[in-house]
Design a protein around this motif. Structure first.
Motif, mmCIF file in Angstrom:
data_model
loop_
_atom_site.group_PDB
_atom_site.id
_atom_site.type_symbol
_atom_site.label_atom_id
_atom_site.label_comp_id
_atom_site.label_asym_id
_atom_site.label_seq_id
_atom_site.Cartn_x
_atom_site.Cartn_y
_atom_site.Cartn_z
ATOM 1 N N LYS A 284 0.823 -1.207 0.000
ATOM 2 C CA LYS A 284 0.000 0.000 0.000
ATOM 3 C C LYS A 284 0.863 1.266 0.000
ATOM 4 O O LYS A 284 0.549 2.234 -0.689
ATOM 5 N N LEU B 90 2.499 1.522 -3.664
ATOM 6 C CA LEU B 90 1.587 1.777 -4.773
ATOM 7 C C LEU B 90 0.725 3.018 -4.577
ATOM 8 O O LEU B 90 0.433 3.726 -5.547
ATOM 9 N N HIS B 91 0.353 3.309 -3.333
ATOM 10 C CA HIS B 91 -0.553 4.437 -3.098
ATOM 11 C C HIS B 91 0.217 5.719 -2.776
ATOM 12 O O HIS B 91 0.077 6.726 -3.473
ATOM 13 N N ARG C 153 3.555 6.369 -2.766
ATOM 14 C CA ARG C 153 4.646 6.723 -3.680
ATOM 15 C C ARG C 153 4.176 6.857 -5.125
ATOM 16 O O ARG C 153 4.376 7.891 -5.760
ATOM 17 N N GLU C 154 3.530 5.809 -5.657
ATOM 18 C CA GLU C 154 3.203 5.799 -7.084
ATOM 19 C C GLU C 154 1.984 6.650 -7.425
ATOM 20 O O GLU C 154 2.052 7.515 -8.286
ATOM 21 N N LYS C 155 0.881 6.421 -6.740
ATOM 22 C CA LYS C 155 -0.362 7.102 -7.101
ATOM 23 C C LYS C 155 -0.342 8.576 -6.723
ATOM 24 O O LYS C 155 -0.687 9.444 -7.543
ATOM 25 N N LEU C 156 0.070 8.888 -5.492
ATOM 26 C CA LEU C 156 0.026 10.271 -5.013
ATOM 27 C C LEU C 156 1.354 11.012 -5.172
ATOM 28 O O LEU C 156 1.391 12.232 -5.017
ATOM 29 N N SER C 157 2.422 10.286 -5.437
ATOM 30 C CA SER C 157 3.754 10.895 -5.629
ATOM 31 C C SER C 157 4.155 11.787 -4.461
ATOM 32 O O SER C 157 4.744 12.851 -4.651
ATOM 33 N N GLU D 134 -1.126 10.238 4.746
ATOM 34 C CA GLU D 134 -1.403 9.111 3.864
ATOM 35 C C GLU D 134 -0.780 7.809 4.374
ATOM 36 O O GLU D 134 -1.364 6.736 4.229
ATOM 37 N N GLN E 224 -3.091 4.530 5.224
ATOM 38 C CA GLN E 224 -2.905 3.171 4.708
ATOM 39 C C GLN E 224 -2.843 2.138 5.832
ATOM 40 O O GLN E 224 -3.293 1.007 5.672
#
Length: 424
Positions: free
Chosen positions: A291, A294-295, A297-301, A334, A338
């Motif tokens: 989580k 992917l969430h 780091r990747e999705k929200l940067s 965030e 998670q």
């Protein structure tokens, strides 16, 4: 794995396998981590590694290792919970890959024992030049920790979160403690450790366990007889003592570090509890399918990286991330969101299956990496357990999602540390 007791407090574990081209030998003294002895223990294997009575300097030791088909022996210091593991790790060509009739196990084990039991120097002392030289190296190593800002930040979180607990201490000790070491004090601690500390001996290779036992008994026959302390136990604090604590430092850095420390409600020592903990960590932040990755780091940067690690013996979870200074608050929110999702059971089937595959695969590949296998069995020794990686992988396969959620629900935020820029 075959476990043998050579004498009270001296344990030998033999992993017989023909999988590797090298055989691995190790000796570890297990001591409690204390402010008084941390730097002494960090210095000791380095000084012992400088020479023996028969091979009084590095050149002579190197020549002896060359005769053993280019083997190697390295000093090693590890921290396991609130335990310091001090000793040596040796790697030699396995006899299964040597010319027929060639035997080096006994010689390699004897050299390992010699490094521990017959150090270079006059009777009752170490060579002063070796002590002085390795003291300087240890001090340089302590100072150099500041150069790795992530490791520095994680250590600062542990030190401040665990004030008054041995877990907050650095395994190398402090610069002041290292500076204060004398040759006399180091030798006294050495003799005390030889006589009192539990000793863990390890072999992984193709030789028969009975032969390995004979070789180790001969090599370490000089260990003092007498009662040894039990393996030290790590103090576990199940929950935070009060409100969340915040700590911060400001340094000349271009990237901020955000570290969160959690109490997990207990340690992870039994087969089932470790399996649950490994699965939770894989889902939350321990893998590239987690989580946090992917969430956050990747999705929200919000982070350059965001990962979690679990200290099983101590029962502490750390989340560590690299963050732009302006994103500290959002990233923290965030990361905690998670965790809350895990605690509410908001875990998809894809996340669950990816975590199971990752953990089980990692445990099974432990059998294919000699260093990881030695580390695994040392962890078992320190925790007083003896289940193999295959059994732990099978336990992971039995754990249910509800059990992982139950593990997540016990986790509580204790402390937050931020490393900011001087102008941040």
């Amino acid at each position: 794995m075959t476990e043998l007791t050579l004498s009270p407090g001296v344990t030998l574990r033999v992993v017989q396998t023909k999988k590797f081209k090298t055989s691995l030998l190790a000796v570890t003294f297990v001591e409690p981590l204390t402010a008084e002895h941390a730097a002494l223990h960090a210095l000791l294997p380095k000084v012992l590694h400088r020479g023996t009575q028969t091979h009084p300097d590095m050149q002579a030791l190197s020549a002896a290792l060359d005769e053993l088909y280019g083997g190697s022996i390295q000093p090693i210091l590890r921290k396991k919970g609130e335990v310091q593991c001090i000793g040596f790790w040796g790697s030699f060509l396995d006899e299964a890959f040597l010319p027929a009739g060639t035997s080096i196990l006994e010689e390699a084990t004897a050299l390992l024992g010699e490094l521990v039991l017959a150090p270079a120097g006059e009777r009752g002392t170490f060579v002063p030049a070796y002590v002085d030289s390795e003291k300087k190296n240890l001090i340089d190593q302590i100072r150099a920790q500041l150069n790795d800002k992530l490791q520095y930040a994680m250590a600062r979180l542990r030190g401040q979160m665990c004030q008054g607990e041995a877990y907050g201490l650095d395994k190398l000790g402090t610069e002041a403690q290292a500076n204060a070491i004398t040759g006399e004090a180091l030798y006294t601690r050495y003799r005390e450790m030889l006589a009192q500390a539990p000793v863990y001996l390890y072999y992984c290779g193709s030789a028969d366990p009975a032969r390995v036992e004979v070789a180790f008994r001969a090599a370490f026959a000089g260990l003092p007889n007498g009662e040894r302390r039990p393996v030290p136990q790590t103090q576990v604090v199940n929950s935070p003592a009060g409100p969340v604590r915040r700590f911060q430092d400001a340094m000349d850095v271009g990237q901020g570090k955000l570290i969160l420390g959690f109490r997990t409600g207990g340690s992870f020592r039994s087969q089932e509890s470790i399996a649950r903990g490994l699965l939770f960590n894989a889902i939350y932040g321990g893998t590239t399918t987690s989580k946090l990755f992917l969430h956050v780091r990747e999705k929200l940067s919000l982070c350059y990286f965001a990962n979690s690690s679990l200290a099983q013996n101590k029962g502490i979870l750390q989340v560590y991330s690299g963050v732009e200074f302006a994103n500290f608050q959002k990233a923290e929110e965030e990361i905690l969101a998670q965790l809350a999702a895990c605690q509410k059971g908001e875990i998809s089937q894809e996340e669950w299956e990816a975590a199971r595959r990752s953990v089980m695969g990692s445990l099974r590949t432990t059998l294919d990496a000699q260093g990881r296998l030695e580390e695994y069995w040392l962890n078992r020794f320190v925790s007083g357990t003896d289940f193999p990686p295959e059994a732990l992988a099978e336990e992971v396969d039995r754990v249910t999602l509800d059990q992982v959620v139950e593990t997540a629900q016990k986790i509580q935020l204790d402390s937050i540390y931020t490393l900011r820029g001087k102008e941040g």
